[in-house]
Motif scaffolding. Structure first.
Motif, PDB file in Angstrom:
ATOM      1  N   THR A  93       0.743  43.351 -35.321  1.00  0.00           N
ATOM      2  CA  THR A  93       0.911  41.900 -35.104  1.00  0.00           C
ATOM      3  C   THR A  93       2.384  41.556 -34.850  1.00  0.00           C
ATOM      4  N   ASN A  94       3.205  42.577 -34.656  1.00  0.00           N
ATOM      5  CA  ASN A  94       4.653  42.388 -34.466  1.00  0.00           C
ATOM      6  C   ASN A  94       4.937  42.079 -32.992  1.00  0.00           C
ATOM      7  N   ARG A  95       5.244  40.819 -32.692  1.00  0.00           N
ATOM      8  CA  ARG A  95       5.395  40.408 -31.290  1.00  0.00           C
ATOM      9  C   ARG A  95       6.722  39.704 -31.065  1.00  0.00           C
ATOM     10  N   GLY A 137       9.371  37.162 -30.629  1.00  0.00           N
ATOM     11  CA  GLY A 137       9.404  35.789 -31.150  1.00  0.00           C
ATOM     12  C   GLY A 137       8.795  35.660 -32.519  1.00  0.00           C
ATOM     13  N   HIS A 138       7.945  36.646 -32.904  1.00  0.00           N
ATOM     14  CA  HIS A 138       7.309  36.608 -34.225  1.00  0.00           C
ATOM     15  C   HIS A 138       7.408  37.994 -34.865  1.00  0.00           C
ATOM     16  N   ASN A 165       7.711  41.076 -37.144  1.00  0.00           N
ATOM     17  CA  ASN A 165       7.299  41.395 -38.519  1.00  0.00           C
ATOM     18  C   ASN A 165       8.199  42.546 -39.011  1.00  0.00           C
ATOM     19  N   THR A 190       8.462  45.683 -31.709  1.00  0.00           N
ATOM     20  CA  THR A 190       7.448  44.772 -31.177  1.00  0.00           C
ATOM     21  C   THR A 190       6.683  45.411 -30.010  1.00  0.00           C
TER      22      THR A 190
END
Lengths: 465, 562
Positions: free
Chosen positions: A167-169, A171-172, A174, A205
């Motif tokens: 879920t590491n993208r 802009g976001h 993790n 990411t």
């Protein structure tokens, strides 16, 4: 560092020299120590078979292992059987089966070490096949090059799910994987900054898991410049791994951890003592096999301060007992017992793995250890093939002291252990109880052998590897 | 090793183990009499020797011979060998030509008398001399016999008295019984094949307080009445039990007869056993049968007699429940009382387990598992079909919906077989038990029967077998097996083949559950197959008349054809 715990004033130049075998440096206890640490233990036959092999040669053969195509085919089939059963216990049992039967036990021992190092739990991953896939990855690289293992584990589907990399993208970002690759997998605390973590998270990411396979999706990757551990560039996941491997702290971190696992967990060696290993490991491109061969063959490994200075993990405890009692025993039940002792394979308690050491022992787990030994030595059920009765003289001429010595020798390599007379006395009481009618001397000795094995296994020394 | 080993402990020696001592008052008749005739014959029987030689190939069996429990048996056998100077099978043959155990009081073990007759007085002397070395109190006895005395005075060893009379050795806890029995002659066998015969006075056993509960009739348990009530009633009213073991040329035969009073505490249960003049179920044994059982039971009659068999309160509750279940089943489209449904069923019940075939699924399975089917005769096939057709449709919908199964119907001759199968789309192996791909539950109503099976093939095979019996003029309902209420058949040979077909599954299990290598598991599997092949087959037949239940079990190569 506490001076008392410094490894007896070792000279870094000689600490890792191969052991020169003399009657005082190479004996049955040292041989069993090597098998216990590197191969989970050894049967009496294995000890006899290797007793005439020089230590350096023996260590080399343990590290190299043996190829057995039939075993591999066998395990391939069994893997499908275990996966088809769709329960974690079957996967655990499959692994214990491998530890029991592998022609290369050190590989399994190292796989267990890396499982603790890259601790990933099915509790979150929730996919048996992915957990098994990671296990195969760890096994493949267990004695290979650490860099390659770290690269692969970074893209391992189970690890991607476990540390939320999927879920590491952009802009976001993790931070989970970035934090752990520094803290737990490659460098250790104190060799990176929070900023390094944030930047590395951006580099990781773009990865997710699709249909059980790792997938890179460029649209989710942060292609911007990042500065990680002083290096600046448009780094991706592979670059971060490379940068980690370039850090001097990486080799030191791994060597210290392997020292604690295989040599002593109670002694903290100085940096200078470990330096020859760290340097050799680094120049050989993190060749784990070289490191293990050097460490296991060294006189430091065979020193009295290293022997019986580690608490056996539950897996080591059960596998050791099965080997000493010339098993096999049922892997499903053994996996269950390991879990009750605090080590559930494929389900480490956290990303830090198991705490290990003295934490393995408490009133509850000691009770389970006792119960396990009773099960393994009662001659039926789990213990139908680990019956100590089969190991005693077939003519029953041992006597109580003889029986006590037999099992103290087999399980502790100390026939003259201080507990010998007490064990013999208890066996004497038991002998009076079981002697009756047509019971031959050999059948009485057989029954007492079970008691003797249980009594030895209850000694504090037996909890130590 | 998958087959648990049970040591062959010579019965005669086992009987020597007695625990406590008490005085006994003389009883006119023994409650238990066991006669043994040359038991060593069993050890030389082809069946036993084949099994023993197969077991010798088993690593597990060899391992277990090194355990204290078997060391103890070996110690005993070695003692016999050393005492008589022959291998133990011959030693046993010499030691026990005939033996008789008589029990005079079920509550007092010391009121038992064991008489063992060896082949000669010399054998007895040899044995006693050897025994005296291990059990010193026997020394005087050995001396008396050794000095040529025909009969010895009894010698006490713990709670037991031991005496020798010619070639006979007598053991008891009671002196008067020892004297009384000592004067009797041991009977000769009725026929040459007889190895063991036993007679048990059930009356005497039943009168004991501890036995009261075990013999009680389950007046408050309708399930127990329906499943074992007939047996319990006969046992409750039983007078005497006879058991015989014969060593036939090609197998072993055990027969048991329970003789009951015509009237007793418990009513005879009509409908439980087939009346002599009624139709009997003929066993269905299609090709590849591993196990088959057929039995008679008239549940409609049992229901009709419920007031006699059960307590009034239980009957009332059952009747209430009968109505409740009908209401619950309405959702399935069935508007009948369960008792009415039971009334539609006939009296013949069949279970068949047969070798399987490759599963009809895309998911590949290496092993092949047996398939099974149950067939129940119907009193009115048309009425049953009309009643249950809507139910089957609803069940099909439920299976398709909740279980995500595919339900389809296909003709088989003039019958229609409905099959529910699992979806085996890609990835299904990873979720759920892959063993389900051996099953595709199927059912049909045809040929006067309702047939339910684990696969479509199993249902079709049973239908074909019913048809075959009809076409060869063997009525499935016909009175072929006069007075046989229950028939059972096990083909160990087919089971051996099935074992091999299930090999991948069994070996995998042995690895995960036992920890043995596949090589060792294969060896054990081969041993198990050899043993099964040696055993051949087994048939069990139960017949009843007004006063007697006879059960006969035959194991061996006695049933070469179907």
């Amino acid at each position: 560092m506490n001076d008392e715990k410094t490894l007896f004033g070792l000279d870094p130049e000689t600490a890792w020299q191969p052991l020169f075998p003399t009657p005082s440096t190479w004996n049955a206890a040292k041989l069993a120590h090597l098998h216990r640490r590197a191969e989970f233990g050894a049967s009496r036959a294995r000890l006899e078979e290797t007793s005439f092999v020089p230590p350096a040669e023996l260590v080399a053969s343990i590290v190299e292992g043996r190829e057995d195509r039939r075993y591999e085919e066998d395990v391939d089939r069994l893997r499908e059987t275990a996966l088809a059963r769709s329960d974690i216990r079957s996967l655990q049992a499959l692994w214990i089966y491998r530890m029991m039967h592998s022609p290369h036990p050190l590989r399994e021992r190292m796989t267990l070490f890396w499982h603790d190092h890259f601790a990933t739990s099915h509790a979150k991953v929730g996919n048996y096949r992915l957990m098994q896939r990671q296990n195969e990855l760890l096994r493949r690289h267990a004695l290979g090059h650490f860099g390659e293992m770290l690269q692969e584990i970074t893209r391992d589907p189970a690890m991607l799910i476990w540390l939320d990399s999927h879920t590491n993208r952009v802009g976001h970002a993790n931070e989970n994987y970035a934090r752990e690759i520094f803290e737990l997998f490659g460098l250790g605390v104190g060799h990176y900054t929070e900023a390094d973590i944030l930047e590395a998270a951006r580099a990781f990411t773009g990865w997710d898991v699709h249909d059980g396979e790792p997938r890179f999706q460029p649209q989710f990757f942060d292609a911007g410049e990042k500065t990680i551990l002083g290096r600046t560039g448009p780094w991706g996941a592979g670059d971060v791994v490379r940068i980690v491997l370039e850090q001097p702290a990486c080799g030191r971190f791994l060597v210290r951890k392997l020292f604690a696992e295989f040599v002593s967990e109670t002694i903290e060696p100085g940096e200078d003592v470990l330096e020859p290993l760290v340097e050799g490991f680094r120049v050989r491109n993190y060749d784990i096999a070289w490191l293990m061969q050097t460490m296991l063959g060294s006189w430091t490994f065979f020193s009295d301060e290293a022997m019986r200075h580690r608490v056996k993990s539950p897996v080591e405890f059960v596998l050791g007992a099965v080997r000493e009692l010339d098993g096999p025993a049922g892997p499903l039940r053994l996996a269950e017992l390991c879990e009750r002792m605090g080590q559930s394979l494929f389900r480490p308690p956290s990303v830090k793995g198991w705490d290990g050491g003295g934490n393995w022992l408490n009133s509850r787990t000691m009770l389970v250890r006792q119960q396990t030994m009773i099960e393994l030595t009662r001659g039926r059920g789990l213990g139908q093939r680990t019956d100590p009765a089969r190991l005693v003289s077939s003519r029953g001429e041992s006597g109580d002291v003889g029986l006590a010595e037999t099992f103290l020798d087999l399980m502790l390599q100390r026939p003259d252990h201080p507990a010998r007379d007490r064990i013999a006395a208890l066996l004497g009481e038991e002998r009076r109880r079981v002697q009756r009618g047509f019971a031959s001397a050999s059948s009485v000795d057989g029954e007492l052998a079970r008691t003797a094995a249980q009594l030895v296994a209850a000694l504090p020394d037996y909890q130590l590897a | 090793m998958f087959v648990p080993f049970r040591p062959l402990f010579p019965a005669t020696f086992a009987l020597l183990v007695v625990s406590t001592t008490t005085a006994v008052s003389a009883e006119p008749e023994p409650w238990l009499v066991v006669d043994v005739h040359r038991p060593a014959r069993l050890l030389r029987h082809e069946l036993v020797t084949s099994v023993r030689s197969a077991l010798a190939e088993s690593p597990d069996f060899r391992d277990r011979q090194r355990t204290p429990e078997l060391e103890r048996v070996r110690g005993l056998l070695e003692f016999v060998e050393n005492a008589l100077g022959v291998e133990w099978e011959s030693g046993l043959d010499r030691l026990v030509r005939r033996a008789r155990l008589q029990g005079f009081d079920p509550d007092r073990p010391m009121a038992n008398v064991l008489v063992v007759e060896s082949d000669s007085r010399e054998t007895q002397v040899e044995l006693l001399n050897a025994l005296a070395k291990r059990i010193p109190p026997l020394g005087p006895l050995a001396e008396q016999v050794g000095s040529g005395a025909a009969a010895s005075r009894p010698v006490r060893i713990g709670p037991l008295l031991v005496a020798v009379d010619g070639a006979r050795i007598l053991v008891s806890g009671d002196e008067s019984l020892l004297k009384r029995v000592g004067s009797e002659t041991l009977p000769a066998a009725n026929d040459a094949d007889l190895v063991l015969s036993a007679r048990l006075n059930v009356d005497r056993l039943r009168d004991r307080i501890e036995a009261e509960e075990a013999f009680a009739f389950p007046h408050r348990d309708p399930g127990a009445v329906a499943t074992v009530g007939g047996w319990l009633a006969r046992i409750r009213n039983g007078r005497e039990l006879h058991v015989e073991l014969r060593s036939r040329e090609r197998g072993l035969e055990v027969s048991a007869s329970l003789i009951s009073e015509r009237t007793g505490d418990v009513p005879r249960i009509g409908g439980f056993f087939a009346p002599a003049d009624s139709a009997q179920p003929t066993p269905l044994r299609p090709t590849g049968t591993i196990f088959a059982a057929s039995w008679y039971r008239d549940y409609a009659r049992l229901w009709a007699d419920r007031d006699e068999l059960l307590e009034a309160e239980v009957v009332e509750r059952m009747e209430e429940r009968d109505g409740e279940v009908r209401d619950e089943l309405k959702v399935l489209g069935l508007n009948r009382l369960p008792s009415e449904v039971v009334g539609m069923l006939g009296t013949d019940y069949h279970v068949v387990v047969m070798r399987g075939e490759s599963p009809d699924y895309d998911v590949h399975r290496d092993e092949r598992l047996p398939m099974a089917a149950v067939a129940i005769s119907l009193r009115d096939e048309q009425a049953f079909r009309e009643t249950f057709e809507p139910v089957f449709k609803v069940v099909g919908l439920i299976l398709a919906g909740e279980q995500k199964m595919l339900v389809k119907q296909a003709p088989h001759g003039d019958a229609v077989i409905t099959t529910a199968r699992y979806r085996d789309d890609r990835g299904s192996r990873e979720s759920g038990n892959a063993l389900r791909y051996h099953f595709a539950p199927s059912w049909t109503v045809a040929r006067g029967h309702v047939v339910v099976g684990s696969t479509r093939r199993s249902v079709a095979t049973v239908l074909e077998e019913i048809e075959r019996k009809r076409s060869t003029n063997v009525e499935v309902h016909g009175n072929r097996e006069a007075a046989a209420s229950e028939n059972g058949f096990v083909s160990f040979r087919e089971a051996a083949v099935a074992l091999q077909e299930a090999r991948p599954l069994l070996v995998g299990r042995a690895q995960l559950e036992e920890g043995i290598s596949s090589r060792r598991a294969d060896t054990e599997l081969r041993v198990a197959r050899t043993i099964l092949e040696a055993l051949g087959s087994a048939t069990i037949r139960t017949s009843t008349d007004d006063t007697t239940i006879n059960v006969t079990l035959v194991v061996g190569h006695t049933d070469a054809t179907k």
